[in-house]
Enzyme design. Structure first.
Site, PDB file in Angstrom:
ATOM      1  N   HIS A 108     -29.386 -32.251  23.239  1.00 28.39           N
ATOM      2  CA  HIS A 108     -30.868 -32.337  22.206  1.00 28.39           C
ATOM      3  C   HIS A 108     -31.861 -32.794  23.511  1.00 28.39           C
ATOM      4  O   HIS A 108     -31.661 -32.735  23.797  1.00 28.39           O
ATOM      5  CB  HIS A 108     -29.999 -34.063  21.544  1.00 28.39           C
ATOM      6  CG  HIS A 108     -29.218 -34.275  20.576  1.00 28.39           C
ATOM      7  ND1 HIS A 108     -27.821 -35.060  21.188  1.00 28.39           N
ATOM      8  CD2 HIS A 108     -29.301 -34.522  19.663  1.00 28.39           C
ATOM      9  CE1 HIS A 108     -26.641 -35.422  20.396  1.00 28.39           C
ATOM     10  NE2 HIS A 108     -27.925 -34.911  19.211  1.00 28.39           N
ATOM     11  N   ASP A 139     -32.228 -35.505  24.781  1.00 29.65           N
ATOM     12  CA  ASP A 139     -31.555 -35.721  26.145  1.00 29.65           C
ATOM     13  C   ASP A 139     -32.064 -35.406  26.691  1.00 29.65           C
ATOM     14  O   ASP A 139     -31.914 -35.827  28.537  1.00 29.65           O
ATOM     15  CB  ASP A 139     -30.465 -35.152  25.873  1.00 29.65           C
ATOM     16  CG  ASP A 139     -29.196 -35.567  24.771  1.00 29.65           C
ATOM     17  OD1 ASP A 139     -29.860 -36.307  23.940  1.00 29.65           O
ATOM     18  OD2 ASP A 139     -28.984 -34.441  23.842  1.00 29.65           O
TER      19      ASP A 139
HETATM   20  C1  XUL Z   1     -22.870 -37.720  16.118  1.00 29.08           C
HETATM   21  C2  XUL Z   1     -22.549 -36.171  16.736  1.00 29.08           C
HETATM   22  C3  XUL Z   1     -23.730 -35.622  17.560  1.00 29.08           C
HETATM   23  C4  XUL Z   1     -23.751 -34.203  17.251  1.00 29.08           C
HETATM   24  C5  XUL Z   1     -24.866 -33.545  17.855  1.00 29.08           C
HETATM   25  O1  XUL Z   1     -21.291 -38.663  16.087  1.00 29.08           O
HETATM   26  O2  XUL Z   1     -21.299 -35.608  16.675  1.00 29.08           O
HETATM   27  O3  XUL Z   1     -24.214 -35.790  19.064  1.00 29.08           O
HETATM   28  O4  XUL Z   1     -23.025 -33.150  17.657  1.00 29.08           O
HETATM   29  O5  XUL Z   1     -26.566 -34.250  16.989  1.00 29.08           O
END
Ligand code: XUL
Ligand code: CO
Length: 440
Positions: free
Chosen positions: A105, A108
């Site tokens: 992300h 992150d």
């Molecule tokens: C949350 C989840 C996230 C997604 C990406 O449950 O799985 O981490 O994979 O946003």
């Protein structure tokens, strides 16, 4: 460059009898994958990925306690220095584990600043570092995404917020995350709508929120075209948590949404095991549903706990589940540009860096073993032959005529009126379960 994880060696294949914590028992990155027609290796076929947020950013905090994880950046105060160390960390660990990809992300990998402008500047610096690290590393980016759920501004949603200023902010954020993903050669871009849902319908204009979500996704498709991002867009279904209800509840809800808003040509799904179970489905169901509609794009591999009703994001070690997952993935002809991303974290008590590596080893071995079992099942037609027998009636006589569209209620009534008894064949469920067990 100085190692960040000196206690984690390059992990080798030791074989199934090995007792070593940091050795593969099944995953042989360079061996040809079972059932491979073109000689693809296990590494190329399984397409493992490390999740930056769990492996690098998270520290083991839970609602009742502080972080437990021991990490090389502990005590380093400067958030940008921590970000640089983590980025180096993901390259070091993926290389040591023969994991070809990572996912992140935007938030992150780089800290937020006071404004979006400042935040973007931080992101640019870390993206430049990642690009530099890629020059001397085989590790590639499977997908990027934007965190549209953590900051308080997203408390009522992002693309589905009742406040258009939040929609605009989220659009600006995704624009930048798409640019970062393109810059790093990302193969896919993921939308997980953690706050795209509601807590109560009493304050929610559901139709408007879903219309706006579709508008948002269309803008993403348009912008990708504008900047030349040709990666695959993925939606990640999840029914709840953090909100009570999320619009992308499961594969079927996503399919209906994409179809209604004419977005099907641009999106596939990123299916996550623990999200499937939260939706009251098996992962096999979700993968099957997506593959039969041509929208199985990628997988977030993890597992939940049968006794807990939330997203525990555990490393996947259940061979029964991994075999049936791999069965669906192989029947899909693989995952294309997608991969198997370990959206999983070690338990809070597994706090050592070595545990992080051992957890990946456990997950990779479970997937590799499932892959091999599934390939043998497919080669032998172990499930396909009984399935074909079960539906054989549709290949002849009245069955073939119905499927050819030649029958009607009237003609079928005429055919049925004088039938005395229909002797059905057995479903043979227990036998089939034992067949799967034999291959595992
Ligand atoms: C949350 C989840 C996230 C997604 C990406 O449950 O799985 O981490 O994979 O946003
Ligand atoms: Co996920």
């Amino acid at each position: 460059m100085k190692e960040l994880f000196p206690t984690i060696p390059s992990i080798d294949y030791d074989g199934p009898d090995s007792n070593r914590e940091l050795a593969f028992k099944y995953y042989q990155p360079d061996a040809v994958a079972a059932g491979s027609a073109n000689g693809a290796t296990q590494k190329e076929s399984l397409r493992f990925s490390m999740a930056f947020w769990h492996s690098m950013t998270a520290g083991g905090r839970d609602p009742f306690g502080d972080p437990t994880a021991v990490r090389p950046w502990d005590g380093v105060g400067d958030p940008m220095e921590v970000a640089r160390m983590r980025m180096r960390g993901v390259f070091e660990l993926t290389e040591k584990l023969s994991i070809p990809f990572f996912c992140f992300h935007d938030r992150d990998i780089a800290p937020q600043g006071d404004t979006l402008r400042e935040t973007n500047r931080n992101l640019d610096k870390i993206v430049a570092l990642a690009k530099d690290l890629m020059r001397s590393s085989p590790t590639r980016l499977l997908w990027g995404t934007a965190n549209l759920f953590g900051d308080p501004r997203f408390m009522h949603g992002a693309a589905t917020s009742p406040d258009p200023r939040v929609f605009a902010y989220a659009a600006g954020q995704v624009k930048k995350a798409l640019e970062a993903t393109l810059e790093l050669g990302g193969l896919n871009y993921v939308f997980w709508g953690g706050r795209e849902g509601y807590e109560t319908l009493l304050n929610t204009d559901m139709k408007r929120e879903q219309d706006n979500l579709a508008r948002f996704l269309r803008m993403a498709v348009e912008y990708a075209k504008e900047i030349g991002f040709t990666g695959q867009f993925l939606i990640e279904p999840k029914p709840k948590e953090p909100t009570k209800h999320q619009y992308d509840a499961d594969a079927a809800a996503c399919y209906a949404f994409l179809k209604e808003y004419e977005l099907l040509p641009y999106f596939k799904l990123n299916i996550e095991t623990n999200h499937a179970t939260l939706a009251g489905h098996t992962i096999q169901h979700e993968l099957r549903y997506a593959r039969e509609r041509g929208i199985l794009g990628s997988v977030d591999a993890n597992q939940g706990d049968e006794l807990l009703g939330w997203d525990t994001d555990q490393f996947p070690t259940n061979l029964y589940v991994s075999t049936l997952m791999m069965y669906e993935i192989q029947k899909n002809g693989g995952l294309g540009s997608g991969g198997l991303n370990f959206d999983a974290k070690p338990r809070r008590g597994s706090y050592r860096p070595e545990d992080l590596a051992a957890a990946h080893v456990a997950g990779m071995d479970a997937m590799a073993r499932g892959y091999e079992a599934a390939a043998r099942m497919i080669t032998d037609g172990a499930l396909e032959k009984p399935l074909a027998e079960r539906y054989a009636g549709w290949g002849e006589g009245i069955g073939a005529s119905i499927e050819a569209g030649k029958e009607s209620f009237k003609s079928l009534e005429a055919a049925a009126l004088d039938i005395k008894a229909i002797e059905l064949s057995s479903g043979r469920q227990e036998y089939l379960e034992s067949v799967v067990n034999r291959y595992i």
